[in-house]
Design a protein around this motif. Sequence first.
Motif, PDB file in Angstrom:
ATOM      1  N   PRO A  62      -3.125  -0.214 -13.172  1.00 30.61           N
ATOM      2  CA  PRO A  62      -1.992   0.286 -12.387  1.00 30.61           C
ATOM      3  C   PRO A  62      -1.688  -0.599 -11.182  1.00 30.61           C
ATOM      4  CG  PRO A  62      -3.639   2.011 -12.685  1.00 30.61           C
ATOM      5  CD  PRO A  62      -4.221   0.749 -13.191  1.00 30.61           C
ATOM      6  N   LEU A  63      -2.647  -1.388 -10.751  1.00 32.66           N
ATOM      7  CA  LEU A  63      -2.509  -2.238  -9.579  1.00 32.66           C
ATOM      8  C   LEU A  63      -1.593  -3.415  -9.885  1.00 32.66           C
ATOM      9  CD1 LEU A  63      -3.685  -2.333  -6.725  1.00 32.66           C
ATOM     10  CD2 LEU A  63      -5.503  -3.759  -7.605  1.00 32.66           C
ATOM     11  N   VAL A  64      -0.500  -3.555  -9.098  1.00 32.79           N
ATOM     12  CA  VAL A  64       0.448  -4.642  -9.357  1.00 32.79           C
ATOM     13  C   VAL A  64       0.526  -5.652  -8.221  1.00 32.79           C
ATOM     14  CG1 VAL A  64       1.886  -3.326 -10.933  1.00 32.79           C
ATOM     15  CG2 VAL A  64       2.413  -3.302  -8.505  1.00 32.79           C
ATOM     16  N   GLY A  65       0.102  -5.297  -7.013  1.00 31.22           N
ATOM     17  CA  GLY A  65       0.191  -6.223  -5.902  1.00 31.22           C
ATOM     18  C   GLY A  65      -0.309  -5.605  -4.618  1.00 31.22           C
ATOM     19  N   ARG A  66       0.001  -6.300  -3.526  1.00 29.39           N
ATOM     20  CA  ARG A  66      -0.481  -5.879  -2.218  1.00 29.39           C
ATOM     21  C   ARG A  66       0.524  -6.291  -1.147  1.00 29.39           C
ATOM     22  NH1 ARG A  66      -4.171  -3.922   0.532  1.00 29.39           N
ATOM     23  NH2 ARG A  66      -5.055  -4.782   2.412  1.00 29.39           N
ATOM     24  N   LEU A  97      -5.935   9.091  -3.709  1.00 32.58           N
ATOM     25  CA  LEU A  97      -4.975   8.141  -3.161  1.00 32.58           C
ATOM     26  C   LEU A  97      -3.808   8.906  -2.570  1.00 32.58           C
ATOM     27  CD1 LEU A  97      -4.742   5.639  -6.159  1.00 32.58           C
ATOM     28  CD2 LEU A  97      -6.239   5.493  -4.160  1.00 32.58           C
ATOM     29  N   VAL A  98      -3.372   8.497  -1.402  1.00 26.57           N
ATOM     30  CA  VAL A  98      -2.145   9.032  -0.823  1.00 26.57           C
ATOM     31  C   VAL A  98      -1.084   7.957  -1.048  1.00 26.57           C
ATOM     32  CG1 VAL A  98      -0.982   9.840   1.257  1.00 26.57           C
ATOM     33  CG2 VAL A  98      -3.386  10.416   0.866  1.00 26.57           C
ATOM     34  N   LEU A  99      -0.087   8.291  -1.869  1.00 24.03           N
ATOM     35  CA  LEU A  99       0.916   7.330  -2.303  1.00 24.03           C
ATOM     36  C   LEU A  99       2.261   7.582  -1.631  1.00 24.03           C
ATOM     37  CD1 LEU A  99       0.208   7.406  -6.150  1.00 24.03           C
ATOM     38  CD2 LEU A  99      -0.706   5.807  -4.457  1.00 24.03           C
ATOM     39  N   ALA A 100       2.931   6.489  -1.277  1.00 27.44           N
ATOM     40  CA  ALA A 100       4.294   6.549  -0.750  1.00 27.44           C
ATOM     41  C   ALA A 100       5.236   6.096  -1.854  1.00 27.44           C
ATOM     42  CB  ALA A 100       4.448   5.661   0.474  1.00 27.44           C
ATOM     43  N   TYR A 101       6.287   6.839  -2.035  1.00 27.66           N
ATOM     44  CA  TYR A 101       7.318   6.624  -3.037  1.00 27.66           C
ATOM     45  C   TYR A 101       8.017   5.293  -2.801  1.00 27.66           C
ATOM     46  CZ  TYR A 101      11.873   7.780  -5.222  1.00 27.66           C
ATOM     47  OH  TYR A 101      13.018   7.784  -5.961  1.00 27.66           O
ATOM     48  N   TRP A 160     -10.390  -1.269 -11.592  1.00 26.47           N
ATOM     49  CA  TRP A 160      -9.420  -1.393 -10.496  1.00 26.47           C
ATOM     50  C   TRP A 160      -9.681  -0.396  -9.385  1.00 26.47           C
ATOM     51  CZ3 TRP A 160      -6.409   2.679  -9.121  1.00 26.47           C
ATOM     52  CH2 TRP A 160      -6.320   3.731 -10.035  1.00 26.47           C
ATOM     53  N   ALA A 161     -10.166   0.790  -9.729  1.00 33.36           N
ATOM     54  CA  ALA A 161     -10.354   1.850  -8.738  1.00 33.36           C
ATOM     55  C   ALA A 161     -11.521   1.559  -7.791  1.00 33.36           C
ATOM     56  CB  ALA A 161     -10.573   3.183  -9.437  1.00 33.36           C
ATOM     57  N   ASP A 162     -12.418   0.671  -8.198  1.00 30.02           N
ATOM     58  CA  ASP A 162     -13.562   0.362  -7.337  1.00 30.02           C
ATOM     59  C   ASP A 162     -13.149  -0.373  -6.069  1.00 30.02           C
ATOM     60  OD1 ASP A 162     -15.184   1.528  -9.236  1.00 30.02           O
ATOM     61  OD2 ASP A 162     -15.708  -0.381 -10.199  1.00 30.02           O
ATOM     62  N   ASP A 163     -12.084  -1.146  -6.150  1.00 31.61           N
ATOM     63  CA  ASP A 163     -11.692  -1.980  -5.020  1.00 31.61           C
ATOM     64  C   ASP A 163     -10.339  -1.611  -4.413  1.00 31.61           C
ATOM     65  OD1 ASP A 163     -13.999  -3.592  -5.251  1.00 31.61           O
ATOM     66  OD2 ASP A 163     -13.062  -4.717  -6.876  1.00 31.61           O
ATOM     67  N   ILE A 164      -9.774  -0.489  -4.824  1.00 29.71           N
ATOM     68  CA  ILE A 164      -8.448  -0.116  -4.314  1.00 29.71           C
ATOM     69  C   ILE A 164      -8.529   0.166  -2.818  1.00 29.71           C
ATOM     70  CG2 ILE A 164      -8.615   2.349  -4.812  1.00 29.71           C
ATOM     71  CD1 ILE A 164      -5.498   1.252  -5.891  1.00 29.71           C
ATOM     72  N   GLN A 165      -7.492  -0.229  -2.099  1.00 23.71           N
ATOM     73  CA  GLN A 165      -7.485  -0.028  -0.654  1.00 23.71           C
ATOM     74  C   GLN A 165      -6.062   0.167  -0.142  1.00 23.71           C
ATOM     75  OE1 GLN A 165      -8.949  -3.529   1.361  1.00 23.71           O
ATOM     76  NE2 GLN A 165      -8.368  -4.813  -0.354  1.00 23.71           N
ATOM     77  N   ARG A 166      -5.970   0.565   1.134  1.00 20.50           N
ATOM     78  CA  ARG A 166      -4.660   0.733   1.757  1.00 20.50           C
ATOM     79  C   ARG A 166      -3.881  -0.564   1.644  1.00 20.50           C
ATOM     80  NH1 ARG A 166      -7.789   3.402   6.177  1.00 20.50           N
ATOM     81  NH2 ARG A 166      -8.026   1.294   6.927  1.00 20.50           N
ATOM     82  N   GLY A 167      -2.589  -0.440   1.369  1.00 26.11           N
ATOM     83  CA  GLY A 167      -1.742  -1.617   1.268  1.00 26.11           C
ATOM     84  C   GLY A 167      -1.549  -2.105  -0.156  1.00 26.11           C
ATOM     85  N   ASP A 168      -2.346  -1.590  -1.093  1.00 22.36           N
ATOM     86  CA  ASP A 168      -2.177  -1.955  -2.498  1.00 22.36           C
ATOM     87  C   ASP A 168      -0.963  -1.232  -3.064  1.00 22.36           C
ATOM     88  OD1 ASP A 168      -4.373  -3.629  -2.523  1.00 22.36           O
ATOM     89  OD2 ASP A 168      -5.727  -2.134  -3.383  1.00 22.36           O
ATOM     90  N   ILE A 169      -0.384  -1.812  -4.103  1.00 21.19           N
ATOM     91  CA  ILE A 169       0.763  -1.201  -4.768  1.00 21.19           C
ATOM     92  C   ILE A 169       0.371  -0.907  -6.204  1.00 21.19           C
ATOM     93  CG2 ILE A 169       3.154  -1.529  -5.493  1.00 21.19           C
ATOM     94  CD1 ILE A 169       3.376  -3.386  -2.991  1.00 21.19           C
ATOM     95  N   VAL A 170       0.590   0.341  -6.619  1.00 20.07           N
ATOM     96  CA  VAL A 170       0.241   0.778  -7.968  1.00 20.07           C
ATOM     97  C   VAL A 170       1.483   1.311  -8.671  1.00 20.07           C
ATOM     98  CG1 VAL A 170      -2.157   1.345  -7.383  1.00 20.07           C
ATOM     99  CG2 VAL A 170      -0.399   3.093  -7.163  1.00 20.07           C
ATOM    100  N   LEU A 171       1.419   1.358  -9.991  1.00 21.76           N
ATOM    101  CA  LEU A 171       2.491   1.969 -10.775  1.00 21.76           C
ATOM    102  C   LEU A 171       2.138   3.431 -10.989  1.00 21.76           C
ATOM    103  CD1 LEU A 171       3.107  -0.801 -13.440  1.00 21.76           C
ATOM    104  CD2 LEU A 171       4.463  -0.295 -11.406  1.00 21.76           C
ATOM    105  N   MET A 208      -1.175   4.459   0.782  1.00 25.79           N
ATOM    106  CA  MET A 208      -1.218   4.627   2.235  1.00 25.79           C
ATOM    107  C   MET A 208      -2.625   4.967   2.718  1.00 25.79           C
ATOM    108  SD  MET A 208       1.881   4.213   3.516  1.00 25.79           S
ATOM    109  CE  MET A 208       2.088   5.166   5.005  1.00 25.79           C
ATOM    110  N   GLU A 209      -3.379   5.701   1.898  1.00 25.40           N
ATOM    111  CA  GLU A 209      -4.737   6.102   2.252  1.00 25.40           C
ATOM    112  C   GLU A 209      -5.592   6.167   0.996  1.00 25.40           C
ATOM    113  OE1 GLU A 209      -5.874   6.585   5.300  1.00 25.40           O
ATOM    114  OE2 GLU A 209      -3.959   6.655   6.344  1.00 25.40           O
TER     115      GLU A 209
END
Length: 173
Positions: free
Chosen positions: A116-120, A57-61, A12-23, A46-47
């Motif tokens: 951890p990736l659940v959506g976008r 990863l920069v995550l927004a709550y 999952w970490a290979d393709d993670i990008q801005r706008g993805d939602i993780v747990l 976010m980043e």
Amino acid sequence: MFDQMTQETAHWADDIQRGDIVLFRFPARDAQAADGMPVMRPCLVMEVEGEGENRRLVLAYGTSRIAVTNTGYDIAVKGVELRAAGMTRRTRFIGARLLSVSLNHSGLMTGDLGTPLVGRLTGKSLDRMHWVRGRLHAEHDIAAERRRENTPRTVTVEHRARRKATPGCPKAA
């Protein structure tokens, strides 16, 4: 040569990008489980910073609590966008509450799909995320410029020996 069949599954970490939602177990004062650990919640990427093993990863709550307090950096996900985001109820991501974590952080929790990736984000919520990101970057640049302007400058004084004037030439300075 060998009749072995190998199948590599994408991590999952290979393709993670801005706008993805993780747990992620985002630390929050009002969200503690019985064991005192932070509760697993959706967080917006976010980043994605860095390269290779050093990516962060920069995550927004994320919260489903609808509050009157709005910092101006909230990103709401509602209506038809919920399904793509992997959520079942209206959620807002608070762009003013960011956390930078490594890709192998223990707070990243696997969901039903083993990732951890659940959506976008899609549609208006994705556009809003880009606006919030732009605003945060602008504020960061403004603050950096102010710090640079307020930093005392070091002045170096160079002493030079004076040349003697030669007849017929202008006086040396």
